[in-house]
Design a protein around this motif. Structure first.
Motif, PDB file in Angstrom:
ATOM      1  N   ASP A  65     -17.806  -7.478   7.012  1.00 32.85           N
ATOM      2  CA  ASP A  65     -17.849  -6.015   6.839  1.00 32.85           C
ATOM      3  C   ASP A  65     -19.197  -5.552   6.293  1.00 32.85           C
ATOM      4  O   ASP A  65     -19.258  -4.691   5.406  1.00 32.85           O
ATOM      5  CB  ASP A  65     -16.712  -5.550   5.923  1.00 32.85           C
ATOM      6  CG  ASP A  65     -15.338  -5.824   6.509  1.00 32.85           C
ATOM      7  OD1 ASP A  65     -15.202  -5.747   7.746  1.00 32.85           O
ATOM      8  OD2 ASP A  65     -14.412  -6.111   5.739  1.00 32.85           O
ATOM      9  N   GLY A  66     -20.284  -6.152   6.792  1.00 31.43           N
ATOM     10  CA  GLY A  66     -21.628  -5.769   6.383  1.00 31.43           C
ATOM     11  C   GLY A  66     -22.059  -6.299   5.033  1.00 31.43           C
ATOM     12  O   GLY A  66     -23.173  -6.041   4.588  1.00 31.43           O
ATOM     13  N   HIS A  67     -21.209  -7.080   4.382  1.00 27.89           N
ATOM     14  CA  HIS A  67     -21.471  -7.642   3.057  1.00 27.89           C
ATOM     15  C   HIS A  67     -21.874  -9.110   3.208  1.00 27.89           C
ATOM     16  O   HIS A  67     -21.124  -9.885   3.811  1.00 27.89           O
ATOM     17  CB  HIS A  67     -20.190  -7.512   2.221  1.00 27.89           C
ATOM     18  CG  HIS A  67     -20.264  -8.067   0.845  1.00 27.89           C
ATOM     19  ND1 HIS A  67     -20.994  -7.479  -0.155  1.00 27.89           N
ATOM     20  CD2 HIS A  67     -19.694  -9.165   0.295  1.00 27.89           C
ATOM     21  CE1 HIS A  67     -20.872  -8.193  -1.261  1.00 27.89           C
ATOM     22  NE2 HIS A  67     -20.091  -9.221  -1.014  1.00 27.89           N
ATOM     23  N   PRO A  68     -23.045  -9.516   2.679  1.00 33.03           N
ATOM     24  CA  PRO A  68     -23.447 -10.925   2.831  1.00 33.03           C
ATOM     25  C   PRO A  68     -22.571 -11.843   1.975  1.00 33.03           C
ATOM     26  O   PRO A  68     -22.370 -11.590   0.786  1.00 33.03           O
ATOM     27  CB  PRO A  68     -24.896 -10.936   2.346  1.00 33.03           C
ATOM     28  CG  PRO A  68     -24.981  -9.799   1.379  1.00 33.03           C
ATOM     29  CD  PRO A  68     -24.034  -8.760   1.890  1.00 33.03           C
ATOM     30  N   VAL A  69     -22.050 -12.892   2.610  1.00 30.67           N
ATOM     31  CA  VAL A  69     -21.147 -13.801   1.896  1.00 30.67           C
ATOM     32  C   VAL A  69     -21.639 -15.240   1.869  1.00 30.67           C
ATOM     33  O   VAL A  69     -21.115 -16.063   1.124  1.00 30.67           O
ATOM     34  CB  VAL A  69     -19.712 -13.737   2.465  1.00 30.67           C
ATOM     35  CG1 VAL A  69     -19.142 -12.324   2.327  1.00 30.67           C
ATOM     36  CG2 VAL A  69     -19.657 -14.200   3.916  1.00 30.67           C
ATOM     37  N   GLY A  70     -22.642 -15.566   2.676  1.00 36.03           N
ATOM     38  CA  GLY A  70     -23.165 -16.927   2.697  1.00 36.03           C
ATOM     39  C   GLY A  70     -24.465 -16.985   3.458  1.00 36.03           C
ATOM     40  O   GLY A  70     -24.822 -16.047   4.176  1.00 36.03           O
ATOM     41  N   VAL A 117     -17.233 -21.234   6.151  1.00 33.64           N
ATOM     42  CA  VAL A 117     -18.442 -20.414   6.219  1.00 33.64           C
ATOM     43  C   VAL A 117     -19.687 -21.283   6.090  1.00 33.64           C
ATOM     44  O   VAL A 117     -20.659 -21.119   6.841  1.00 33.64           O
ATOM     45  CB  VAL A 117     -18.422 -19.295   5.157  1.00 33.64           C
ATOM     46  CG1 VAL A 117     -19.732 -18.522   5.142  1.00 33.64           C
ATOM     47  CG2 VAL A 117     -17.245 -18.349   5.393  1.00 33.64           C
ATOM     48  N   ALA A 118     -19.688 -22.226   5.152  1.00 36.92           N
ATOM     49  CA  ALA A 118     -20.866 -23.092   4.965  1.00 36.92           C
ATOM     50  C   ALA A 118     -21.163 -23.864   6.248  1.00 36.92           C
ATOM     51  O   ALA A 118     -22.318 -23.931   6.687  1.00 36.92           O
ATOM     52  CB  ALA A 118     -20.661 -24.048   3.797  1.00 36.92           C
ATOM     53  N   ARG A 119     -20.158 -24.424   6.845  1.00 38.20           N
ATOM     54  CA  ARG A 119     -20.373 -25.176   8.084  1.00 38.20           C
ATOM     55  C   ARG A 119     -20.851 -24.260   9.203  1.00 38.20           C
ATOM     56  O   ARG A 119     -21.709 -24.628  10.006  1.00 38.20           O
ATOM     57  CB  ARG A 119     -19.098 -25.933   8.489  1.00 38.20           C
ATOM     58  CG  ARG A 119     -19.266 -26.858   9.690  1.00 38.20           C
ATOM     59  CD  ARG A 119     -20.255 -27.974   9.367  1.00 38.20           C
ATOM     60  NE  ARG A 119     -20.645 -28.751  10.507  1.00 38.20           N
ATOM     61  CZ  ARG A 119     -20.242 -29.996  10.757  1.00 38.20           C
ATOM     62  NH1 ARG A 119     -19.392 -30.596   9.944  1.00 38.20           N
ATOM     63  NH2 ARG A 119     -20.671 -30.639  11.804  1.00 38.20           N
ATOM     64  N   SER A 120     -20.310 -23.051   9.261  1.00 39.13           N
ATOM     65  CA  SER A 120     -20.718 -22.095  10.296  1.00 39.13           C
ATOM     66  C   SER A 120     -22.183 -21.713  10.175  1.00 39.13           C
ATOM     67  O   SER A 120     -22.903 -21.696  11.182  1.00 39.13           O
ATOM     68  CB  SER A 120     -19.848 -20.837  10.244  1.00 39.13           C
ATOM     69  OG  SER A 120     -18.520 -21.138  10.592  1.00 39.13           O
ATOM     70  N   VAL A 121     -22.650 -21.397   8.953  1.00 41.34           N
ATOM     71  CA  VAL A 121     -24.059 -21.019   8.807  1.00 41.34           C
ATOM     72  C   VAL A 121     -24.964 -22.231   9.044  1.00 41.34           C
ATOM     73  O   VAL A 121     -26.036 -22.108   9.626  1.00 41.34           O
ATOM     74  CB  VAL A 121     -24.388 -20.315   7.460  1.00 41.34           C
ATOM     75  CG1 VAL A 121     -23.677 -18.973   7.372  1.00 41.34           C
ATOM     76  CG2 VAL A 121     -24.097 -21.173   6.267  1.00 41.34           C
ATOM     77  N   HIS A 122     -24.518 -23.399   8.608  1.00 44.69           N
ATOM     78  CA  HIS A 122     -25.261 -24.641   8.838  1.00 44.69           C
ATOM     79  C   HIS A 122     -25.445 -24.874  10.338  1.00 44.69           C
ATOM     80  O   HIS A 122     -26.546 -25.091  10.815  1.00 44.69           O
ATOM     81  CB  HIS A 122     -24.508 -25.804   8.187  1.00 44.69           C
ATOM     82  CG  HIS A 122     -25.041 -27.153   8.517  1.00 44.69           C
ATOM     83  ND1 HIS A 122     -24.629 -27.863   9.634  1.00 44.69           N
ATOM     84  CD2 HIS A 122     -25.948 -27.940   7.886  1.00 44.69           C
ATOM     85  CE1 HIS A 122     -25.264 -29.027   9.670  1.00 44.69           C
ATOM     86  NE2 HIS A 122     -26.067 -29.100   8.623  1.00 44.69           N
TER      87      HIS A 122
END
Length: 179
Positions: A65-70, A117-122
């Motif tokens: 929702d436009g909020h940075p989370v990772g 989330v960590a795996r997704s950004v990685h």
């Protein structure tokens, strides 16, 4: 917070565009350690500015929702880079004779942990990289050893140790192929 499926991943090559979001997420991720000089937001900001000016800088941020989370960010390193020079033992030429991508930081706000989330950004960070290897440094004591074990489960292997600055703990250097 909903789920990792509601997460939008955005990739950036310009630090200026996301510096504030990176600092905000970092401050929450590292909140228990911010009293230590190496982990202070100002110290992170200095490292971030240096890394953002280096060749091959890239950041991937997760937003809900436009909020940075990772986030995950890093840059390309070459033979002779201070990254390799501070390592003990000296790394094999297998890793240093070609460009390698150094994953400098990865972090996820506590409320979004355990959702992938960590795996997704990685994985999004690595998806567009052309270097054959990715390396990172981790404090083996982080999370009671759980963070180190997580990186092993993602295919990273221990390569050596490094202490990037006098204020930094001794870190494990890990590496794996990017693909």
């Amino acid at each position: 917070m909903t789920s990792a499926t509601a997460i939008e991943l955005r990739s950036f090559n310009d630090l200026f565009a996301v510096r504030g979001d990176l600092l905000d997420v970092y401050a929450e991720v590292r909140a228990p350690l911010l009293h230590l000089a190496n982990y202070a937001v100002s110290s992170f900001g200095e490292r971030l500015d240096r890394h953002g000016a280096e060749d091959g800088f890239q950041a991937v941020l997760a937003y809900e929702d436009g909020h940075p989370v990772g986030y995950a960010y890093g840059n390309r390193i070459e033979d002779g880079d201070r990254y390799w020079q501070r390592m003990d033992p000296e790394p094999s030429e297998r890793y240093t004779t070609c460009a390698t991508v150094a994953l400098k930081e990865i972090g996820v706000r506590p409320a979004w942990r355990g959702l992938g989330v960590a795996r997704s950004v990685h994985d999004a960070f690595l998806a567009s990289r052309c270097e054959p290897y990715v390396t990172l440094m981790v404090n083996p004591a982080a999370g009671g050893g759980k963070v180190h074990a997580l990186y092993r489960s993602w295919g990273y292997e221990d390569l050596g140790h490094s202490q990037p600055s006098p204020a930094s703990p001794r870190l494990a250097v890990m590496i794996r192929p990017t693909a």
